[in-house]
Design a protein around this motif. Sequence first.
Motif, mmCIF file in Angstrom:
data_model
loop_
_atom_site.group_PDB
_atom_site.id
_atom_site.type_symbol
_atom_site.label_atom_id
_atom_site.label_comp_id
_atom_site.label_asym_id
_atom_site.label_seq_id
_atom_site.Cartn_x
_atom_site.Cartn_y
_atom_site.Cartn_z
ATOM 1 N N GLY A 194 64.843 34.851 68.966
ATOM 2 C CA GLY A 194 64.677 34.011 70.170
ATOM 3 C C GLY A 194 65.685 32.894 70.309
ATOM 4 O O GLY A 194 65.808 32.303 71.381
ATOM 5 N N PHE A 195 66.411 32.587 69.218
ATOM 6 C CA PHE A 195 67.350 31.450 69.264
ATOM 7 C C PHE A 195 68.724 31.910 69.762
ATOM 8 O O PHE A 195 68.896 33.053 70.156
ATOM 9 N N GLY A 196 69.685 30.981 69.726
ATOM 10 C CA GLY A 196 71.050 31.315 70.111
ATOM 11 C C GLY A 196 71.232 31.455 71.613
ATOM 12 O O GLY A 196 71.991 32.296 72.079
ATOM 13 N N HIS A 197 70.546 30.607 72.385
ATOM 14 C CA HIS A 197 70.699 30.671 73.845
ATOM 15 C C HIS A 197 72.134 30.317 74.241
ATOM 16 O O HIS A 197 72.721 29.384 73.686
ATOM 17 N N ASN A 198 72.658 31.042 75.243
ATOM 18 C CA ASN A 198 74.033 30.731 75.639
ATOM 19 C C ASN A 198 74.147 30.173 77.055
ATOM 20 O O ASN A 198 75.211 30.174 77.640
ATOM 21 N N ASN A 199 73.032 29.706 77.604
ATOM 22 C CA ASN A 199 73.115 29.029 78.896
ATOM 23 C C ASN A 199 73.034 27.518 78.686
ATOM 24 O O ASN A 199 72.013 27.004 78.223
ATOM 25 N N GLU A 200 74.122 26.848 79.050
ATOM 26 C CA GLU A 200 74.194 25.400 78.797
ATOM 27 C C GLU A 200 73.110 24.609 79.501
ATOM 28 O O GLU A 200 72.836 23.471 79.150
ATOM 29 N N LYS A 201 72.523 25.211 80.513
ATOM 30 C CA LYS A 201 71.509 24.476 81.258
ATOM 31 C C LYS A 201 70.191 24.373 80.508
ATOM 32 O O LYS A 201 69.270 23.672 80.935
ATOM 33 N N LEU A 202 70.103 25.084 79.411
ATOM 34 C CA LEU A 202 68.943 24.899 78.525
ATOM 35 C C LEU A 202 69.392 23.825 77.531
ATOM 36 O O LEU A 202 69.973 24.119 76.485
ATOM 37 N N SER A 203 69.179 22.575 77.903
ATOM 38 C CA SER A 203 69.882 21.490 77.208
ATOM 39 C C SER A 203 69.528 21.391 75.729
ATOM 40 O O SER A 203 70.355 20.993 74.926
ATOM 41 N N ARG A 204 68.317 21.736 75.371
ATOM 42 C CA ARG A 204 67.938 21.638 73.961
ATOM 43 C C ARG A 204 68.268 22.910 73.176
ATOM 44 O O ARG A 204 68.497 22.875 71.984
ATOM 45 N N ALA A 205 68.233 24.058 73.875
ATOM 46 C CA ALA A 205 68.337 25.333 73.159
ATOM 47 C C ALA A 205 69.761 25.868 73.079
ATOM 48 O O ALA A 205 70.070 26.673 72.204
ATOM 49 N N PHE A 206 70.631 25.392 73.965
ATOM 50 C CA PHE A 206 71.982 25.963 74.034
ATOM 51 C C PHE A 206 72.714 25.831 72.694
ATOM 52 O O PHE A 206 72.769 24.754 72.100
ATOM 53 N N GLY A 207 73.245 26.959 72.251
ATOM 54 C CA GLY A 207 74.126 26.943 71.077
ATOM 55 C C GLY A 207 73.427 26.685 69.759
ATOM 56 O O GLY A 207 74.092 26.453 68.748
ATOM 57 N N LYS A 208 72.105 26.716 69.774
ATOM 58 C CA LYS A 208 71.388 26.413 68.527
ATOM 59 C C LYS A 208 70.991 27.718 67.835
ATOM 60 O O LYS A 208 70.087 28.437 68.276
ATOM 61 N N GLY A 209 71.704 28.011 66.770
ATOM 62 C CA GLY A 209 71.385 29.203 65.989
ATOM 63 C C GLY A 209 71.973 30.467 66.597
ATOM 64 O O GLY A 209 72.738 30.434 67.565
ATOM 65 N N VAL A 210 71.597 31.579 65.989
ATOM 66 C CA VAL A 210 72.167 32.870 66.386
ATOM 67 C C VAL A 210 71.089 33.724 67.036
ATOM 68 O O VAL A 210 69.925 33.693 66.642
ATOM 69 N N SER A 211 71.508 34.490 68.042
ATOM 70 C CA SER A 211 70.595 35.421 68.693
ATOM 71 C C SER A 211 70.620 36.744 67.926
ATOM 72 O O SER A 211 71.686 37.366 67.807
ATOM 73 N N ASP A 212 69.454 37.147 67.415
ATOM 74 C CA ASP A 212 69.382 38.457 66.745
ATOM 75 C C ASP A 212 69.716 39.557 67.754
ATOM 76 O O ASP A 212 70.382 40.533 67.444
ATOM 77 N N THR A 213 69.266 39.338 69.009
ATOM 78 C CA THR A 213 69.426 40.384 70.023
ATOM 79 C C THR A 213 70.888 40.748 70.250
ATOM 80 O O THR A 213 71.220 41.916 70.408
ATOM 81 N N GLU A 214 71.773 39.744 70.244
ATOM 82 C CA GLU A 214 73.166 40.091 70.565
ATOM 83 C C GLU A 214 73.785 40.945 69.466
ATOM 84 O O GLU A 214 74.790 41.618 69.683
ATOM 85 N N LEU A 215 73.161 40.943 68.279
ATOM 86 C CA LEU A 215 73.712 41.738 67.177
ATOM 87 C C LEU A 215 73.032 43.109 67.078
ATOM 88 O O LEU A 215 73.371 43.917 66.218
ATOM 89 N N ILE A 216 72.047 43.344 67.944
ATOM 90 C CA ILE A 216 71.344 44.629 67.914
ATOM 91 C C ILE A 216 71.990 45.554 68.946
ATOM 92 O O ILE A 216 71.577 45.628 70.104
ATOM 93 N N THR A 217 73.039 46.212 68.510
ATOM 94 C CA THR A 217 73.790 47.072 69.423
ATOM 95 C C THR A 217 73.439 48.538 69.203
ATOM 96 O O THR A 217 73.811 49.396 69.981
ATOM 97 N N LYS A 218 72.733 48.800 68.101
ATOM 98 C CA LYS A 218 72.397 50.186 67.783
ATOM 99 C C LYS A 218 70.880 50.313 67.820
ATOM 100 O O LYS A 218 70.176 49.454 67.280
ATOM 101 N N ILE A 219 70.401 51.378 68.461
ATOM 102 C CA ILE A 219 68.955 51.582 68.468
ATOM 103 C C ILE A 219 68.627 52.997 68.001
ATOM 104 O O ILE A 219 69.448 53.898 68.121
ATOM 105 N N ALA A 220 67.426 53.161 67.454
ATOM 106 C CA ALA A 220 66.936 54.495 67.078
ATOM 107 C C ALA A 220 65.708 54.734 67.958
ATOM 108 O O ALA A 220 64.720 54.003 67.863
ATOM 109 N N VAL A 221 65.806 55.713 68.838
ATOM 110 C CA VAL A 221 64.745 55.894 69.840
ATOM 111 C C VAL A 221 63.633 56.793 69.312
ATOM 112 O O VAL A 221 63.891 57.842 68.717
ATOM 113 N N ASP A 222 62.413 56.352 69.516
ATOM 114 C CA ASP A 222 61.238 57.100 69.085
ATOM 115 C C ASP A 222 61.077 58.335 69.981
ATOM 116 O O ASP A 222 60.867 58.188 71.195
#
Length: 750
Positions: free
Chosen positions: A696-724
């Motif tokens: 949930g972290f790693g927001h990249n919209n500056e308008k989220l003044s508290r959350a922007f740039g804080k930590g890494v987004s797991d989602t952006e690193l999930i480029t591979k999926i295994a479909v059920d």
Amino acid sequence: MILMTTSRRKFIKISALGLGGVAASTTAFNMFGANSYLDELVKENVAKKFKRTATYCEVCFWKCAAWAHTNEDGEIKKIIGNENDPHCFGRLCPRGTGGVGMYNDEDRLKTPLIRTNINGEETYREASWEEALDLIASKFKGYKETYGAESIALLKHGSPGSHLEHLFKAFGSDTIAEPAYAQCRGPRETGFGLTFGSWIGSPEPTDIRDTKCLVLIGSHIGENMHNSQVQEMSDAIDNGATIITVDPRLSTAASKSEHWLAIKPATDIALLLSWMNVLIEEGLYNKNYVEKYGFGFDQLKDHVKQFTPEWAYGITTIKPEEIRKTARIMAAAAPSVIIHPGRHVVWYGDDSQRERAIAMLNGLLGSWGNRGGFYFKESLKVPKFPHPAYPEPKWGWKEIGEKYPYAEMGITSELVKATLPSEDNEHPIKAWLVAGTNLINTLPQREKTIEAINAVEFMVVVDTMPMEITGYADVVLPECTYLERYDDIRSATNRIPSIAVRVPVVEPKYDSKPAWWISKEIGERLGLHDYFNYNDFEEVIDWQLHELGTSLEEMKKVGVKVFDRKSGPLFLEEGQDHTFYTPSGKIEFYSQQLVNKGFDPMPVYTAHPEPPQGFYRLNYGRSPMHTFSRTINNPNLNALKSENTLWVNPKVARILSLKTNQEVWLKNQDDVISTFSIKVRVTERVRWDSVYMYHGFGHNNEKLSRAFGKGVSDTELITKIAVDPLMGGTGLRGNFVSILTENPHKNTEI
Ligand code: MGD
Ligand code: SF4
């Protein structure tokens, strides 16, 4: 590779237009599990001075009923749990008490916005509701005329979703999906449905408070903070229940467990099969129960014969004696034992089969329908406010993309694919309405999501905050928060049926509006008046409540009303006949329906890819203070946890010379590099082959003044999926990262 967001549909950082913000409140919380004496005192004082209004929480989807307290000036001062609510037993979790931060957040969306082009530069301009709604209605009419209403998709989550779903169905579109299915709970519903003929649903019908043994497999109760479940687990521990946790990480639950099985990631099915082997080979399974209610036990016995603990040891790294010991503990507790189905279960693509193995293990132990195991849940059916029948769409989510025989809800990722231009796409999607879901931080393969967003011709986003998804919209509609609106009556399954109401505590701030109003206004413009035959949603709720034998007036006073069970006892009587909703009418250890559809009738273990040299499996989970990406900017909750850290095993830290608090970046197997950095936390609590972070972290919209740039987004690193292959869930845990100590963006502007 850095995923940038430049495109035809240029991402726009929505500016904080409109009124100035109200100061954020970061008062101390009535923390979950706090001193009950203090709680009472607070409740008493609060009752004397303040007005209380009935609501239910929207910070997560447990939907705890609550009382919001306002002072004489109409300011919200406190939210506490409704004492009669079976979802919360009178207490909110820390996130719930911080819910007022959603209302107070000065970064909120404040007014409708329409994308415009000024001197070649894409931007947003403020618009009136009238203009924004007229534009949406005229676009929707146009798409309906040219491509059919089906070409407009609804991607939704949470309370706004049901109002918009009504609008879509009335308009003739069933092209609807939500991440709570294919990115979350779908596989467990398939696995349990195939075995017991019943979905698990939410809240899970687990009789945790009376259990003697609770087995958690990658499900970290205590961190995922589902209220009554956490409270019941704490009671069960006090009552001497044994907790067994299977997790590559020492989660909070694992730290409270007698047995922490630090399993090698992606090997859970092997453990489950060998537990079944021990129960059957040692004759420890619940024989009477299996004989009476089971189907295909002999096939299961043959199937698991080969899966000895010694076999599983080589795969899972869990010692054979530990596997045997824990199987015997479960058997000794049976039938008061729960192998918990988990919640976010889309891991490796064979998730429905893993969930089936969990269901079968519960079946062998006889826990389904027994005290301390799973109870027979019940809920109250809320009558629908009268409206004409919905038109029959020519196609909908079922016809889109790949077909998964056990999919029972729309699959978000298939809707995304169907939006991408392709010649063989019979059902192209032309417009999206996105409500209450931040798809950018929610769907894996972000690049594909953005590609689809670029391809879609018209996109509306209904949100409370300037989340990443809003920056891609053509029209942004600001919804007011749950504290400022009516919503549907909450009726969820539980031990006893109950209903709860959400009544506006305060007027909507800024120029925000509730989703029921937005749906009605669009509906009226589309000529759908008969589906919205009321002036205010209050009328709908009041009518429904009268049908249920109560009224809005009464519900405003009590908040929650519980009803008697009608479906029979919570548990099976000794020797009672019972028909399960499966083809055999029994608990299906062997599934002929799976064979008929070309699948394995019983789960098998398949090896999943391992991290290559220098890479670690990316594991992620929940922070107890947050829900997905939606709460990170909440002033109250951000004050409790503002960024995530990367859990790294000391062995790995030694090899890479990493220290706690050191700033690092991550690069995944597809060369995607995290936009931001994350601080290292060196800890024995994670295995050496994986790293862990909160989602949930790693927001990249500056308008989220508290959350922007804080930590890494797991989602952006999930480029591979295994479909059920059974139901289309997107397994997210097959991604690997390497750790970079030098800033890879030094010479790049992000
Ligand atoms: P959030 O990112 O919190 O989760 O997926 P989402 O529900 O999309 O986005 C919620 C959005 O709703 C935010 O934009 C927020 O501002 C908005 N919102 C909040 N309240 C309201 C409201 O009252 N009205 C409106 N209109 N909008 C509101 C969750 C999904 O994510 C789920 S259910 C799971 S289990 C998966 N978890 C998960 C994970 O753990 N890791 C990764 N990488 N991906 C995941 N995806 C899934
Ligand atoms: Fe709200 Fe917590 Fe209940 Fe979720 S569990 S609904 S956040 S109080």
